[in-house]
Design a protein around this motif. Structure first.
Motif, PDB file in Angstrom:
ATOM      1  N   GLY A  27       0.731  -1.166  -0.006  1.00 16.06           N
ATOM      2  CA  GLY A  27      -0.021   0.053  -0.063  1.00 16.06           C
ATOM      3  C   GLY A  27       0.870   1.154  -0.136  1.00 16.06           C
ATOM      4  O   GLY A  27       0.503   2.431   0.812  1.00 16.06           O
ATOM      5  N   GLN A  28       1.986   1.253  -0.673  1.00 16.35           N
ATOM      6  CA  GLN A  28       2.849   2.433  -0.451  1.00 16.35           C
ATOM      7  C   GLN A  28       2.457   3.298  -1.607  1.00 16.35           C
ATOM      8  O   GLN A  28       2.624   3.235  -2.877  1.00 16.35           O
ATOM      9  CB  GLN A  28       4.341   1.983  -0.869  1.00 16.35           C
ATOM     10  N   ASN A  29       1.865   4.435  -1.063  1.00 16.23           N
ATOM     11  CA  ASN A  29       1.421   5.798  -2.129  1.00 16.23           C
ATOM     12  C   ASN A  29       1.891   6.920  -1.194  1.00 16.23           C
ATOM     13  O   ASN A  29       1.409   7.108  -0.159  1.00 16.23           O
ATOM     14  CB  ASN A  29       0.062   5.821  -2.478  1.00 16.23           C
ATOM     15  N   PHE A  30       2.965   7.474  -1.733  1.00 15.80           N
ATOM     16  CA  PHE A  30       3.670   8.674  -1.063  1.00 15.80           C
ATOM     17  C   PHE A  30       2.827   9.906  -1.126  1.00 15.80           C
ATOM     18  O   PHE A  30       2.639  10.219  -2.491  1.00 15.80           O
ATOM     19  CB  PHE A  30       4.931   8.720  -1.220  1.00 15.80           C
ATOM     20  N   LEU A  31       2.638  10.856  -0.349  1.00 13.50           N
ATOM     21  CA  LEU A  31       2.146  12.142  -0.599  1.00 13.50           C
ATOM     22  C   LEU A  31       2.987  12.989  -1.275  1.00 13.50           C
ATOM     23  O   LEU A  31       4.128  13.285  -0.991  1.00 13.50           O
ATOM     24  CB  LEU A  31       1.693  12.663   0.831  1.00 13.50           C
ATOM     25  N   ILE A  32       2.512  13.673  -2.329  1.00 15.15           N
ATOM     26  CA  ILE A  32       3.318  14.694  -3.035  1.00 15.15           C
ATOM     27  C   ILE A  32       2.754  16.262  -2.974  1.00 15.15           C
ATOM     28  O   ILE A  32       3.266  17.039  -3.642  1.00 15.15           O
ATOM     29  CB  ILE A  32       3.608  14.226  -4.343  1.00 15.15           C
ATOM     30  N   ALA A  75       7.261   6.145  15.062  1.00 14.61           N
ATOM     31  CA  ALA A  75       6.549   5.775  13.499  1.00 14.61           C
ATOM     32  C   ALA A  75       7.184   4.206  13.450  1.00 14.61           C
ATOM     33  O   ALA A  75       8.305   4.062  13.600  1.00 14.61           O
ATOM     34  CB  ALA A  75       7.601   6.711  12.598  1.00 14.61           C
ATOM     35  N   LEU A  76       6.135   3.526  13.089  1.00 13.40           N
ATOM     36  CA  LEU A  76       6.205   1.986  12.788  1.00 13.40           C
ATOM     37  C   LEU A  76       6.350   1.738  11.505  1.00 13.40           C
ATOM     38  O   LEU A  76       5.086   2.070  10.809  1.00 13.40           O
ATOM     39  CB  LEU A  76       5.143   1.390  13.561  1.00 13.40           C
ATOM     40  N   GLU A  77       7.307   1.084  10.757  1.00  9.26           N
ATOM     41  CA  GLU A  77       7.271   0.898   9.286  1.00  9.26           C
ATOM     42  C   GLU A  77       7.617  -0.434   9.125  1.00  9.26           C
ATOM     43  O   GLU A  77       8.475  -1.002   9.738  1.00  9.26           O
ATOM     44  CB  GLU A  77       8.168   1.931   8.441  1.00  9.26           C
ATOM     45  N   TRP A 100      10.880  -0.710  13.407  1.00 12.97           N
ATOM     46  CA  TRP A 100      10.585  -1.744  12.374  1.00 12.97           C
ATOM     47  C   TRP A 100       9.762  -2.715  12.702  1.00 12.97           C
ATOM     48  O   TRP A 100       9.895  -3.443  13.830  1.00 12.97           O
ATOM     49  CB  TRP A 100      11.880  -2.296  11.793  1.00 12.97           C
ATOM     50  N   GLY A 101       8.686  -2.888  11.998  1.00  9.20           N
ATOM     51  CA  GLY A 101       7.835  -3.938  12.465  1.00  9.20           C
ATOM     52  C   GLY A 101       6.533  -3.954  11.737  1.00  9.20           C
ATOM     53  O   GLY A 101       6.149  -2.952  10.933  1.00  9.20           O
ATOM     54  N   ASP A 102       5.583  -4.906  11.753  1.00 14.32           N
ATOM     55  CA  ASP A 102       4.390  -4.942  11.525  1.00 14.32           C
ATOM     56  C   ASP A 102       3.052  -4.627  12.534  1.00 14.32           C
ATOM     57  O   ASP A 102       3.514  -5.277  13.506  1.00 14.32           O
ATOM     58  CB  ASP A 102       4.092  -6.364  10.722  1.00 14.32           C
ATOM     59  N   LEU A 127      -2.885   5.413   6.004  1.00 16.39           N
ATOM     60  CA  LEU A 127      -2.836   4.032   6.140  1.00 16.39           C
ATOM     61  C   LEU A 127      -2.553   3.124   4.811  1.00 16.39           C
ATOM     62  O   LEU A 127      -2.752   3.814   3.854  1.00 16.39           O
ATOM     63  CB  LEU A 127      -4.254   3.611   6.542  1.00 16.39           C
ATOM     64  N   PRO A 128      -2.051   2.039   5.170  1.00 13.85           N
ATOM     65  CA  PRO A 128      -1.804   1.269   3.757  1.00 13.85           C
ATOM     66  C   PRO A 128      -3.194   0.652   3.704  1.00 13.85           C
ATOM     67  O   PRO A 128      -3.752   0.064   4.624  1.00 13.85           O
ATOM     68  CB  PRO A 128      -0.886   0.127   4.282  1.00 13.85           C
ATOM     69  N   TYR A 129      -3.914   1.041   2.589  1.00 16.48           N
ATOM     70  CA  TYR A 129      -5.180   0.497   2.469  1.00 16.48           C
ATOM     71  C   TYR A 129      -5.798  -0.943   2.656  1.00 16.48           C
ATOM     72  O   TYR A 129      -6.919  -1.304   2.843  1.00 16.48           O
ATOM     73  CB  TYR A 129      -5.831   1.136   1.287  1.00 16.48           C
TER      74      TYR A 129
HETATM   75  N1  SAM Z   1       3.298   7.977   5.424  1.00 18.45           N
HETATM   76  C1  SAM Z   1       3.740   7.869   4.117  1.00 18.45           C
HETATM   77  C2  SAM Z   1       3.210   9.103   3.323  1.00 18.45           C
HETATM   78  O1  SAM Z   1       2.100   9.786   3.667  1.00 18.45           O
HETATM   79  O2  SAM Z   1       3.670   9.572   2.150  1.00 18.45           O
HETATM   80  C3  SAM Z   1       3.597   6.619   3.403  1.00 18.45           C
HETATM   81  C4  SAM Z   1       2.236   6.060   3.523  1.00 18.45           C
HETATM   82  S1  SAM Z   1       1.815   4.553   2.527  1.00 18.45           S
HETATM   83  C5  SAM Z   1      -0.086   5.005   2.151  1.00 18.45           C
HETATM   84  C6  SAM Z   1       1.663   3.409   3.698  1.00 18.45           C
HETATM   85  C7  SAM Z   1       2.989   2.899   4.617  1.00 18.45           C
HETATM   86  O3  SAM Z   1       2.514   1.905   5.478  1.00 18.45           O
HETATM   87  C8  SAM Z   1       4.106   2.164   3.628  1.00 18.45           C
HETATM   88  O4  SAM Z   1       5.213   2.923   3.933  1.00 18.45           O
HETATM   89  C9  SAM Z   1       4.058   0.836   3.762  1.00 18.45           C
HETATM   90  O5  SAM Z   1       5.361   0.340   3.606  1.00 18.45           O
HETATM   91  C10 SAM Z   1       3.583   0.850   5.469  1.00 18.45           C
HETATM   92  N2  SAM Z   1       3.038  -0.228   5.778  1.00 18.45           N
HETATM   93  C11 SAM Z   1       2.377  -1.472   4.859  1.00 18.45           C
HETATM   94  N3  SAM Z   1       2.098  -2.204   5.794  1.00 18.45           N
HETATM   95  C12 SAM Z   1       2.423  -1.873   7.124  1.00 18.45           C
HETATM   96  C13 SAM Z   1       2.244  -2.860   8.136  1.00 18.45           C
HETATM   97  N4  SAM Z   1       1.466  -3.958   8.372  1.00 18.45           N
HETATM   98  N5  SAM Z   1       2.911  -2.240   9.210  1.00 18.45           N
HETATM   99  C14 SAM Z   1       3.865  -1.013   9.337  1.00 18.45           C
HETATM  100  N6  SAM Z   1       3.818  -0.254   8.145  1.00 18.45           N
HETATM  101  C15 SAM Z   1       3.035  -0.869   7.000  1.00 18.45           C
END
Ligand code: SAM
Length: 295
Positions: A27-32, A75-77, A100-102, A127-129
């Motif tokens: 769900g990686q969509n970065f804000l621009i 911040a948790l990534e 770092w973690g889920d 959020l990752p959708y």
């Molecule tokens: N915050 C950034 C922004 O706004 O540009 C990126 C948001 S991007 C929509 C979602 C982020 O959630 C990605 O960096 C993705 O790798 C991370 N992600 C996906 N699944 C995750 C999980 N289970 N736990 C933590 N982070 C997660």
């Protein structure tokens, strides 16, 4: 330190320089578009007294804004490949702790305790959708850890969260979210605000903790089972839906009787019941089920 990442050219440059390929599956969509993180910070009402929990910092775009406005950011990534990118984009920001973690697997109370956080934190995240609802349910499982939530979600999901009874958007998600919080749609966000562009529109939703306590439903787990069963087959009457859910342990007669005691038509569908009515109904059903099993 001024945030500088909410920009298409800068985002592309950083991704390319680090040889980072965006993972759709995460769900990686970065804000621009800088107006969006600014709007998120405003909607969250952040001050230096706040500790923020950000889920998924990505390349650190929203994180830079959060770090400017809040006292502290945790911040948790999930994606470790972002480590060198975040090392660059968050360098010098001493109030950011990166973990770092889920989010679905972390022991959240422990994570906060280990990082010296006491008192509820504000959750702010794009959020990752693919796991919006599971993340929400996970956060709601620890109501004392979190105060308000400000979340970017898919527009349809935000509309379902805030939907009143009776309409097509009203469902188990609306009842669950409204049980814990007062959802408000704060900001509409078009696909063009992200890189890469998602196929769907988005919305920033604020979920402030309910001002009044949630309605008394005696047993939360049973309440949520009733709500889920009521909407599983939403075209069915609630009598049919609940009596055909074995986990509830109720008969057609029990449900009909409970509805009549509440002054409701037994032909009613779940989508017409308010949160308070669901709470009252689950309380009655639970009692009658307990009565029946103790006889
Ligand atoms: N915050 C950034 C922004 O706004 O540009 C990126 C948001 S991007 C929509 C979602 C982020 O959630 C990605 O960096 C993705 O790798 C991370 N992600 C996906 N699944 C995750 C999980 N289970 N736990 C933590 N982070 C997660």
């Amino acid at each position: 330190m001024k945030p500088y990442l909410a920009d298409a050219a800068k985002t592309k440059e950083i991704l390319e320089r680090h040889g980072f390929f965006v993972k759709k599956g995460y769900g990686q969509n970065f804000l621009i578009d800088p107006r969006i993180p600014e709007g998120i910070v405003r909607a969250a009402g952040l001050t230096k007294a706040d500790t923020v929990f950000e889920i998924g910092p990505g390349i650190g775009t929203l994180t830079q804004y959060l770090a400017e406005s809040a006292g502290r950011v945790i911040a948790l990534e999930l994606d470790r490949k972002l480590e060198p990118v975040l090392a660059e984009t968050l360098s010098g920001r001493d109030n950011v702790t990166l973990i770092w973690g889920d989010v679905m697997k972390q022991d959240l109370p422990r994570l906060f305790a280990e990082n010296g956080v006491d008192g509820p934190v504000k959750v702010v995240a794009n959020l990752p959708y693919y796991i919006t609802t599971p993340i929400l349910m996970r956060l709601f499982a620890f109501p004392d850890l979190f105060s308000d939530l400000t979340l970017m979600v898919q527009r349809e999901v935000g509309e379902r969260m805030a939907a009143p009874p009776g309409g097509k958007d009203y469902g188990a998600l609306s009842v669950s979210v409204q049980y814990f919080s007062d959802p408000v749609l704060a900001l509409s966000v078009p696909p063009s605000a992200f890189l890469p562009q998602p196929k769907v529109s988005s919305v920033v939703v604020t979920l402030s903790k309910r001002k009044e306590a949630p309605p008394d439903c005696a047993d939360e787990e049973y309440f949520f089972s009733v709500v889920k069963a009521a909407f599983l087959q939403r075209r069915k009457t609630i009598v049919n839906a609940l009596s055909s859910a074995p986990q509830l342990g109720v008969t057609r007669e029990t449900v009909t009787d409970a509805l009549q005691r509440m002054g409701l038509d037994p032909m009613i569908r779940g989508e017409r019941l308010s949160l308070d009515q669901f709470a009252a109904l689950s309380g009655l059903l639970r009692e009658q089920r307990a009565d029946a099993s103790s006889r």
